[in-house]
Design an enzyme around this catalytic site. Structure first.
Site, PDB file in Angstrom:
ATOM      1  N   SER A 138     -31.028 130.720 -12.323  1.00 16.16           N
ATOM      2  CA  SER A 138     -32.179 130.433 -12.388  1.00 16.16           C
ATOM      3  C   SER A 138     -32.374 129.375 -13.687  1.00 16.16           C
ATOM      4  O   SER A 138     -31.871 129.629 -14.598  1.00 16.16           O
ATOM      5  CB  SER A 138     -33.049 131.370 -12.613  1.00 16.16           C
ATOM      6  OG  SER A 138     -34.357 130.904 -13.103  1.00 16.16           O
TER       7      SER A 138
ATOM      8  N   GLU B 102     -34.636 129.241 -15.395  1.00 22.23           N
ATOM      9  CA  GLU B 102     -35.517 130.119 -16.378  1.00 22.23           C
ATOM     10  C   GLU B 102     -34.590 130.403 -17.385  1.00 22.23           C
ATOM     11  O   GLU B 102     -34.908 130.770 -18.581  1.00 22.23           O
ATOM     12  CB  GLU B 102     -36.114 131.400 -15.538  1.00 22.23           C
ATOM     13  CG  GLU B 102     -36.752 132.186 -16.722  1.00 22.23           C
ATOM     14  CD  GLU B 102     -38.190 131.852 -17.103  1.00 22.23           C
ATOM     15  OE1 GLU B 102     -38.927 130.778 -16.349  1.00 22.23           O
ATOM     16  OE2 GLU B 102     -38.762 132.295 -18.040  1.00 22.23           O
TER      17      GLU B 102
ATOM     18  N   TYR C 269     -36.701 138.370 -17.754  1.00 17.86           N
ATOM     19  CA  TYR C 269     -36.283 138.041 -16.580  1.00 17.86           C
ATOM     20  C   TYR C 269     -35.098 136.809 -17.063  1.00 17.86           C
ATOM     21  O   TYR C 269     -33.879 137.029 -16.327  1.00 17.86           O
ATOM     22  CB  TYR C 269     -37.348 137.405 -15.459  1.00 17.86           C
ATOM     23  CG  TYR C 269     -36.882 136.636 -14.453  1.00 17.86           C
ATOM     24  CD1 TYR C 269     -36.289 137.407 -13.320  1.00 17.86           C
ATOM     25  CD2 TYR C 269     -36.773 135.299 -14.581  1.00 17.86           C
ATOM     26  CE1 TYR C 269     -35.760 136.523 -12.263  1.00 17.86           C
ATOM     27  CE2 TYR C 269     -36.253 134.459 -13.537  1.00 17.86           C
ATOM     28  CZ  TYR C 269     -35.676 135.049 -12.299  1.00 17.86           C
ATOM     29  OH  TYR C 269     -35.137 134.271 -11.257  1.00 17.86           O
TER      30      TYR C 269
HETATM   31  P1  NAP Z   1     -38.182 136.983  -3.999  1.00 14.77           P
HETATM   32  O1  NAP Z   1     -39.099 136.303  -2.623  1.00 14.77           O
HETATM   33  O2  NAP Z   1     -38.892 137.755  -4.930  1.00 14.77           O
HETATM   34  O3  NAP Z   1     -37.210 137.836  -3.001  1.00 14.77           O
HETATM   35  C1  NAP Z   1     -36.476 138.965  -3.732  1.00 14.77           C
HETATM   36  C2  NAP Z   1     -35.958 139.981  -2.951  1.00 14.77           C
HETATM   37  O4  NAP Z   1     -35.081 140.847  -3.667  1.00 14.77           O
HETATM   38  C3  NAP Z   1     -36.966 140.781  -2.239  1.00 14.77           C
HETATM   39  O5  NAP Z   1     -36.980 140.807  -0.937  1.00 14.77           O
HETATM   40  C4  NAP Z   1     -36.646 141.927  -2.937  1.00 14.77           C
HETATM   41  O6  NAP Z   1     -37.049 143.183  -1.901  1.00 14.77           O
HETATM   42  C5  NAP Z   1     -35.299 142.168  -3.001  1.00 14.77           C
HETATM   43  N1  NAP Z   1     -34.743 143.034  -4.062  1.00 14.77           N
HETATM   44  C6  NAP Z   1     -35.147 143.253  -5.362  1.00 14.77           C
HETATM   45  N2  NAP Z   1     -34.435 144.127  -6.001  1.00 14.77           N
HETATM   46  C7  NAP Z   1     -33.777 144.655  -5.006  1.00 14.77           C
HETATM   47  C8  NAP Z   1     -32.699 145.711  -4.919  1.00 14.77           C
HETATM   48  N3  NAP Z   1     -32.445 146.469  -6.458  1.00 14.77           N
HETATM   49  N4  NAP Z   1     -31.735 146.129  -4.066  1.00 14.77           N
HETATM   50  C9  NAP Z   1     -31.999 145.299  -2.955  1.00 14.77           C
HETATM   51  N5  NAP Z   1     -32.942 144.244  -2.803  1.00 14.77           N
HETATM   52  C10 NAP Z   1     -33.882 143.985  -3.777  1.00 14.77           C
HETATM   53  O7  NAP Z   1     -37.180 135.808  -4.483  1.00 14.77           O
HETATM   54  P2  NAP Z   1     -36.776 134.395  -3.957  1.00 14.77           P
HETATM   55  O8  NAP Z   1     -37.691 133.462  -4.527  1.00 14.77           O
HETATM   56  O9  NAP Z   1     -36.263 134.503  -2.584  1.00 14.77           O
HETATM   57  O10 NAP Z   1     -35.691 134.283  -5.102  1.00 14.77           O
HETATM   58  C11 NAP Z   1     -34.262 134.823  -4.485  1.00 14.77           C
HETATM   59  C12 NAP Z   1     -33.160 134.696  -5.828  1.00 14.77           C
HETATM   60  O11 NAP Z   1     -33.283 133.470  -6.530  1.00 14.77           O
HETATM   61  C13 NAP Z   1     -33.772 135.601  -6.870  1.00 14.77           C
HETATM   62  O12 NAP Z   1     -32.701 136.401  -7.448  1.00 14.77           O
HETATM   63  C14 NAP Z   1     -34.702 134.910  -7.699  1.00 14.77           C
HETATM   64  O13 NAP Z   1     -34.398 135.647  -9.172  1.00 14.77           O
HETATM   65  C15 NAP Z   1     -33.769 133.589  -7.855  1.00 14.77           C
HETATM   66  N6  NAP Z   1     -34.496 132.314  -8.104  1.00 14.77           N
HETATM   67  C16 NAP Z   1     -35.261 132.003  -7.547  1.00 14.77           C
HETATM   68  C17 NAP Z   1     -36.123 130.604  -7.715  1.00 14.77           C
HETATM   69  C18 NAP Z   1     -37.330 130.302  -7.108  1.00 14.77           C
HETATM   70  O14 NAP Z   1     -38.005 129.696  -7.634  1.00 14.77           O
HETATM   71  N7  NAP Z   1     -37.582 131.107  -5.813  1.00 14.77           N
HETATM   72  C19 NAP Z   1     -35.490 129.851  -8.692  1.00 14.77           C
HETATM   73  C20 NAP Z   1     -34.246 130.350  -9.246  1.00 14.77           C
HETATM   74  C21 NAP Z   1     -33.683 131.482  -9.085  1.00 14.77           C
HETATM   75  P3  NAP Z   1     -38.549 143.857  -2.194  1.00 14.77           P
HETATM   76  O15 NAP Z   1     -39.298 143.150  -1.448  1.00 14.77           O
HETATM   77  O16 NAP Z   1     -38.100 145.314  -1.621  1.00 14.77           O
HETATM   78  O17 NAP Z   1     -38.915 143.753  -3.688  1.00 14.77           O
HETATM   79  N1  GDD Z   2     -47.742 133.208 -11.599  1.00 15.79           N
HETATM   80  C1  GDD Z   2     -48.522 132.331 -12.111  1.00 15.79           C
HETATM   81  N2  GDD Z   2     -49.860 132.812 -11.987  1.00 15.79           N
HETATM   82  N3  GDD Z   2     -48.155 131.450 -12.930  1.00 15.79           N
HETATM   83  C2  GDD Z   2     -49.220 130.890 -13.667  1.00 15.79           C
HETATM   84  C3  GDD Z   2     -50.563 131.110 -13.490  1.00 15.79           C
HETATM   85  C4  GDD Z   2     -50.858 132.236 -12.565  1.00 15.79           C
HETATM   86  O1  GDD Z   2     -51.918 132.418 -12.403  1.00 15.79           O
HETATM   87  N4  GDD Z   2     -51.233 130.108 -14.305  1.00 15.79           N
HETATM   88  C5  GDD Z   2     -50.494 129.417 -14.992  1.00 15.79           C
HETATM   89  N5  GDD Z   2     -49.188 129.788 -14.605  1.00 15.79           N
HETATM   90  C6  GDD Z   2     -47.796 129.098 -14.784  1.00 15.79           C
HETATM   91  C7  GDD Z   2     -46.835 130.128 -15.687  1.00 15.79           C
HETATM   92  O2  GDD Z   2     -47.117 130.354 -16.540  1.00 15.79           O
HETATM   93  C8  GDD Z   2     -45.598 129.110 -15.334  1.00 15.79           C
HETATM   94  O3  GDD Z   2     -45.708 128.234 -16.364  1.00 15.79           O
HETATM   95  C9  GDD Z   2     -45.845 128.499 -14.173  1.00 15.79           C
HETATM   96  O4  GDD Z   2     -47.171 128.392 -13.721  1.00 15.79           O
HETATM   97  C10 GDD Z   2     -44.958 128.609 -12.891  1.00 15.79           C
HETATM   98  O5  GDD Z   2     -45.012 130.174 -12.646  1.00 15.79           O
HETATM   99  P1  GDD Z   2     -44.554 130.824 -11.541  1.00 15.79           P
HETATM  100  O6  GDD Z   2     -44.947 130.176 -10.358  1.00 15.79           O
HETATM  101  O7  GDD Z   2     -44.784 132.503 -11.688  1.00 15.79           O
HETATM  102  O8  GDD Z   2     -42.846 130.805 -11.758  1.00 15.79           O
HETATM  103  P2  GDD Z   2     -41.882 130.824 -12.813  1.00 15.79           P
HETATM  104  O9  GDD Z   2     -41.781 129.168 -13.256  1.00 15.79           O
HETATM  105  O10 GDD Z   2     -42.494 131.580 -13.749  1.00 15.79           O
HETATM  106  O11 GDD Z   2     -40.761 131.306 -12.131  1.00 15.79           O
HETATM  107  C11 GDD Z   2     -40.183 131.116 -10.854  1.00 15.79           C
HETATM  108  O12 GDD Z   2     -39.020 130.196 -11.166  1.00 15.79           O
HETATM  109  C12 GDD Z   2     -38.084 130.389 -11.895  1.00 15.79           C
HETATM  110  C13 GDD Z   2     -37.144 129.323 -11.668  1.00 15.79           C
HETATM  111  O13 GDD Z   2     -37.551 128.462 -13.027  1.00 15.79           O
HETATM  112  C14 GDD Z   2     -39.694 132.396 -10.085  1.00 15.79           C
HETATM  113  O14 GDD Z   2     -39.438 131.880  -8.999  1.00 15.79           O
HETATM  114  C15 GDD Z   2     -38.200 132.731 -10.873  1.00 15.79           C
HETATM  115  O15 GDD Z   2     -37.865 133.851 -10.138  1.00 15.79           O
HETATM  116  C16 GDD Z   2     -37.266 131.478 -10.936  1.00 15.79           C
HETATM  117  O16 GDD Z   2     -36.110 132.016 -11.373  1.00 15.79           O
END
Ligand code: NAP
Ligand code: GDD
Length: 329
Positions: A126, A128, A152
């Site tokens: 990520s 992050e 995280y």
């Molecule tokens: P998500 O919607 O939160 O999906 C994560 C899934 O993992 C959920 O279905 C969750 O199941 C499952 N899970 C969590 N812990 C588990 C465990 N111990 N065993 C089996 N399943 C488990 O996340 P996403 O947005 O699809 O992201 C997919 C991956 O990419 C994650 O690893 C995230 O950290 C990473 N990532 C995401 C982003 C982004 O912007 N979306 C960016 C960079 C990296 P439950 O429903 O049971 O909780």
């Molecule tokens: N969730 C959330 N809720 N974020 C908020 C809010 C709020 O009410 N108000 C402001 N924010 C700001 C957060 O502080 C952050 O700077 C930005 O919005 C994005 O927040 P999120 O959408 O929660 O995503 P994230 O950047 O913290 O994390 C996501 O992206 C990562 C990759 O950079 C997640 O998908 C992570 O799993 C992923 O790795």
């Protein structure tokens, strides 16, 4: 023979799009879900794929569940998408987040090393992980240092290093996709894009009268999950295991996201938006903007969605679903 893919986190945003993409490319798709007391919620994003994929109960923290499945399936490709993926929640439950994400990945790598060395493995790394670091030209890329700003982010740095270590030490085909934020109608509604779109649509329909947010000044590089799962599959079919940044190269503040959504819905955002400590983080990652030249050049990846077309799709989706308890994807 069809290729077999095994997805952890298959019921999540990315897992469900990846399953669709792999089915379109003639894979057999397997995945694990955790037990949930409300069964309907667990499979919501997968209901439309019910007869096409094989889902069993499993958990990254239960190594026996991983071993049983991987020995039986012998997948060609394993996508490790499972994680506690919410950054702010990771400050509330740091032990669980680190245990789940880090030890969970270790369990999976050990299973592959001991029982299925020919399975390729994708680790969901990520942006992050970059935390406080930005290169001088204002981008983050494969060479940028990691200085994570959340439990995280720290857990994901561990997994990134583990992936490289197992690649070198045990010759596994192990890849890191360093993905920047990606969104979609399937994004959980406590991430900022979904929260803003869903609440604005509810305000438009007179079902809500305020949107309470945290930091409005942080910048994110937002792409579409559908484009990003294609990148995952490209990395797994490269001639060698490697690490790639996946991003759009554009960045916007949370405030700019709100301005776009509220304008689109013809609402005056100053009337509805306020801020609360509740949604602030002990340390904020202030700025993300990714340089994905490497994956574009080496693997020919190119995103189809723009920021605007992605948010428009989310507005349309929440327009149909803002008042429903059970959502159909
Ligand atoms: P998500 O919607 O939160 O999906 C994560 C899934 O993992 C959920 O279905 C969750 O199941 C499952 N899970 C969590 N812990 C588990 C465990 N111990 N065993 C089996 N399943 C488990 O996340 P996403 O947005 O699809 O992201 C997919 C991956 O990419 C994650 O690893 C995230 O950290 C990473 N990532 C995401 C982003 C982004 O912007 N979306 C960016 C960079 C990296 P439950 O429903 O049971 O909780
Ligand atoms: N969730 C959330 N809720 N974020 C908020 C809010 C709020 O009410 N108000 C402001 N924010 C700001 C957060 O502080 C952050 O700077 C930005 O919005 C994005 O927040 P999120 O959408 O929660 O995503 P994230 O950047 O913290 O994390 C996501 O992206 C990562 C990759 O950079 C997640 O998908 C992570 O799993 C992923 O790795």
């Amino acid at each position: 023979m069809k290729k077999k893919a095994f997805i952890t986190g298959i019921a999540g945003q990315d897992g469900s799009y990846l399953a669709e993409h792999l089915l379109e490319n003639d894979y057999e798709v397997y995945g694990i879900i955790r037990r949930n007391s409300i069964t309907e919620h667990q499979r919501l994003r997968l209901n439309h794929l019910d007869n096409k994929i094989t889902i069993e109960y499993g958990d990254l923290l239960d190594i026996s569940s991983l071993e049983n499945k991987i020995i039986k399936i012998k997948p060609d490709e394993i996508y490790n998408l499972a994680a506690q993926s919410h950054v702010r929640v990771s400050f509330d439950i740091p032990h669980f987040t680190v245990m789940n994400n880090a030890i969970g990945a270790l369990n999976l790598f050990e299973t592959v090393k001991n029982h299925s060395k020919n399975s390729k493995i994708y680790q969901a790394s990520s942006s992050e992980m970059f935390g406080r670091c930005v290169d001088e030209d204002g981008f983050q890329r494969e060479q940028t240092r990691f200085e994570p700003t959340s439990p995280y982010g720290c857990s994901k740095v561990f997994c990134f290093n583990l992936t490289k270590h197992y690649r070198i030490a045990y010759n596994l085909f192990a890849v890191n996709g360093i993905l920047f934020n990606h969104e979609s109608p399937r994004r959980g509604s406590n991430f900022v894009t979904s929260k803003v779109v869903k609440t604005a649509v509810r305000i438009k329909n007179k079902l809500d009268d305020k949107l309470i947010l945290g930091n409005l000044d942080s910048s994110r590089d937002w792409g579409h999950s559908k484009d990003y799962v294609k990148a995952m599959n490209l990395m797994m079919n490269h001639s060698k295991p490697d690490d790639f940044v996946v991003a759009t190269g554009e960045t916007r503040t949370v405030k700019e996201l709100c301005e776009y959504v509220f304008k689109k819905l013809d609402l005056n955002m100053d009337k509805y938006i306020s801020q609360s400590e509740k949604f602030m983080r002990p340390e904020e990652l202030r700025f993300l903007c990714g340089d994905s030249s490497k994956i574009k050049k080496e693997l020919g990846w190119k995103p189809e969605y723009s920021f605007e077309s992605m948010i428009d799709e989310m507005i349309e989706f929440w327009g149909k679903n803002h008042d429903k308890n059970v959502i159909e994807y």
